[in-house]
Design an enzyme around this catalytic site. Sequence first.
Site, PDB file in Angstrom:
ATOM      1  N   THR A 134       0.985  -2.105  -4.132  1.00  0.00           N
ATOM      2  CA  THR A 134       0.341  -2.368  -5.426  1.00  0.00           C
ATOM      3  C   THR A 134       1.018  -3.518  -6.165  1.00  0.00           C
ATOM      4  O   THR A 134       2.213  -3.794  -5.940  1.00  0.00           O
ATOM      5  CB  THR A 134       0.425  -1.093  -6.288  1.00  0.00           C
ATOM      6  OG1 THR A 134       0.120  -1.404  -7.635  1.00  0.00           O
ATOM      7  CG2 THR A 134       1.825  -0.480  -6.263  1.00  0.00           C
ATOM      8  N   ASP A 135       0.273  -4.144  -7.074  1.00  0.00           N
ATOM      9  CA  ASP A 135       0.880  -5.196  -7.914  1.00  0.00           C
ATOM     10  C   ASP A 135       1.852  -4.593  -8.933  1.00  0.00           C
ATOM     11  O   ASP A 135       2.639  -5.328  -9.541  1.00  0.00           O
ATOM     12  CB  ASP A 135      -0.202  -6.022  -8.626  1.00  0.00           C
ATOM     13  CG  ASP A 135      -1.092  -5.210  -9.561  1.00  0.00           C
ATOM     14  OD1 ASP A 135      -0.991  -3.969  -9.569  1.00  0.00           O
ATOM     15  OD2 ASP A 135      -1.897  -5.827 -10.289  1.00  0.00           O
ATOM     16  N   GLU A 136       1.799  -3.266  -9.118  1.00  0.00           N
ATOM     17  CA  GLU A 136       2.625  -2.642 -10.162  1.00  0.00           C
ATOM     18  C   GLU A 136       4.121  -2.750  -9.857  1.00  0.00           C
ATOM     19  O   GLU A 136       4.953  -2.587 -10.743  1.00  0.00           O
ATOM     20  CB  GLU A 136       2.191  -1.187 -10.381  1.00  0.00           C
ATOM     21  CG  GLU A 136       0.720  -1.115 -10.745  1.00  0.00           C
ATOM     22  CD  GLU A 136       0.225   0.238 -11.228  1.00  0.00           C
ATOM     23  OE1 GLU A 136       1.036   1.034 -11.710  1.00  0.00           O
ATOM     24  OE2 GLU A 136      -0.994   0.480 -11.116  1.00  0.00           O
ATOM     25  N   TYR A 183       5.748   5.951 -10.246  1.00  0.00           N
ATOM     26  CA  TYR A 183       4.808   5.557  -9.175  1.00  0.00           C
ATOM     27  C   TYR A 183       5.197   4.192  -8.605  1.00  0.00           C
ATOM     28  O   TYR A 183       5.383   4.045  -7.381  1.00  0.00           O
ATOM     29  CB  TYR A 183       3.369   5.514  -9.726  1.00  0.00           C
ATOM     30  CG  TYR A 183       2.406   4.724  -8.860  1.00  0.00           C
ATOM     31  CD1 TYR A 183       2.100   5.135  -7.567  1.00  0.00           C
ATOM     32  CD2 TYR A 183       1.799   3.547  -9.328  1.00  0.00           C
ATOM     33  CE1 TYR A 183       1.220   4.400  -6.760  1.00  0.00           C
ATOM     34  CE2 TYR A 183       0.923   2.815  -8.537  1.00  0.00           C
ATOM     35  CZ  TYR A 183       0.641   3.244  -7.255  1.00  0.00           C
ATOM     36  OH  TYR A 183      -0.222   2.518  -6.466  1.00  0.00           O
ATOM     37  N   LYS A 187       6.602   3.080  -4.882  1.00  0.00           N
ATOM     38  CA  LYS A 187       5.909   2.104  -4.027  1.00  0.00           C
ATOM     39  C   LYS A 187       6.851   0.935  -3.708  1.00  0.00           C
ATOM     40  O   LYS A 187       6.884   0.450  -2.572  1.00  0.00           O
ATOM     41  CB  LYS A 187       4.637   1.576  -4.713  1.00  0.00           C
ATOM     42  CG  LYS A 187       3.497   2.562  -4.842  1.00  0.00           C
ATOM     43  CD  LYS A 187       2.916   3.041  -3.530  1.00  0.00           C
ATOM     44  CE  LYS A 187       2.159   1.989  -2.765  1.00  0.00           C
ATOM     45  NZ  LYS A 187       1.494   2.565  -1.552  1.00  0.00           N
TER      46      LYS A 187
END
Length: 377
Positions: A134-136, A183, A187
């Site tokens: 993810t970009d997060e 989260y 990741k």
Amino acid sequence: MRTIIITGGAGFIGSHVVRLFVNKYPDYKIINLDKLTYAGNLANLKDIEHKPNYKFVKMDICDFRGVLKLMKDESVDGIIHLAAESHVDRSIKDPFTFAQTNVMGTLSLLQAAKAYWEALPEKYEGKRFYHISTDEVYGALQMTHPEGIEPPFTTKASSGTHHLAYGDKFFTEDLKYQPHSPYSAAKASSDHFVRAFHDTFGIPTIVTNCSNNYGPYQFPEKLIPLFINNIRHRKPLPVYGKGENVRDWLYVEDHARAIDLIFHKGTVAETYNIGGFNEWKNIDIIKVLINTVDRHLGRPEGADMDLITYVTDRAGHDLRYAIDSTKLQRELGWEPSLQFEEGIEKTVCWYLDNQYWLDNVTSGDYQKYYDNMYKNR
Ligand code: NAD
Ligand code: TYD
């Protein structure tokens, strides 16, 4: 002929990837490995579940021995890894599950792939371990802007595309990881393990980091399906904070197309960012959703604006995400196929036309689907 395990194939993005691969590659054997947590729903794959090149295996990615045996039994030569705990709000309440699945689960898959592939005569030749992230992991961007210009303003990506942006910085592949939520921390950790397995053992890995996805089959705890369902039932729409946070939205089938392209044509050990140059403030998306749902239900447009309810902000709420996907466009020629307005229209229509799916999920009945389909055979 290839045999590929797709993990998390019963979830939102995974089901689109499984469908694409099963339909596009009749010569491949596609194994959907999924634990069927609350987010896994085999009804998402009803249209392809009887295809001869598709197989479902209910398994936890943390089950190292189970995964290794499956890889040996099926002579697996590719893994596309999507299985994860994916909802930020849940990670704030229960970070342990996120570390277990996202970190230990990824490690268990990597170890199984290493153990099986390195014992083969050809070793890693022709093998792929493709990790979907993810970009997060990059953290949050500010709403910085050129002198005197208020965001959103039109800017030009290095690919030459013009688009609206809420800041002049974007997530590029070389950016430092700065995750803020449990989260994104989990990741980020899994991404590091994937790269470490390439650098240490030579496993042919690829990592991609994608922005927020939307479209059919998304679990209605995430913003877009939750709000479509609430507008339909005239329930309050809980907007976190002031609704000013910015996300970069990509239609899920465009993500699945990118995964197909990168799995086949991407360069080993590389990272690719995937995004649509499509930044929206939450509150603006919510207004579009209200107008679109109202129009389709024959209500006066905007009649449900009073459902907007500002609630306490999410803890550590990242202000802005914005992906620069120039590398993917330049090197592999990928670009999003849908304009956001088209994508939202399709998405709203899908949820309104598939109320049975939504009701099954919100009532919890979908969890009986596996029991009916598989246990009684
Ligand atoms: P999802 O929550 O809809 O689906 C996750 C799937 O993984 C479910 O089918 C679930 O049953 C399965 N799963 C969970 N734990 C498992 C375990 N221990 N073993 C086996 N299966 C397990 O998630 P999603 O939104 O489809 O996201 C898929 C992947 O894409 C994730 O890795 C996520 O981090 C990444 N991603 C998502 C988005 C997004 O906007 N949704 C954006 C970028 C990246
Ligand atoms: P979400 O769909 O949970 O995705 P992510 O947290 O991975 O970006 O949320 C998208 C945005 O919408 C995010 O800024 C949080 C916000 N949001 C709300 O304002 N209310 C809600 O009920 C939800 C679920 C999200």
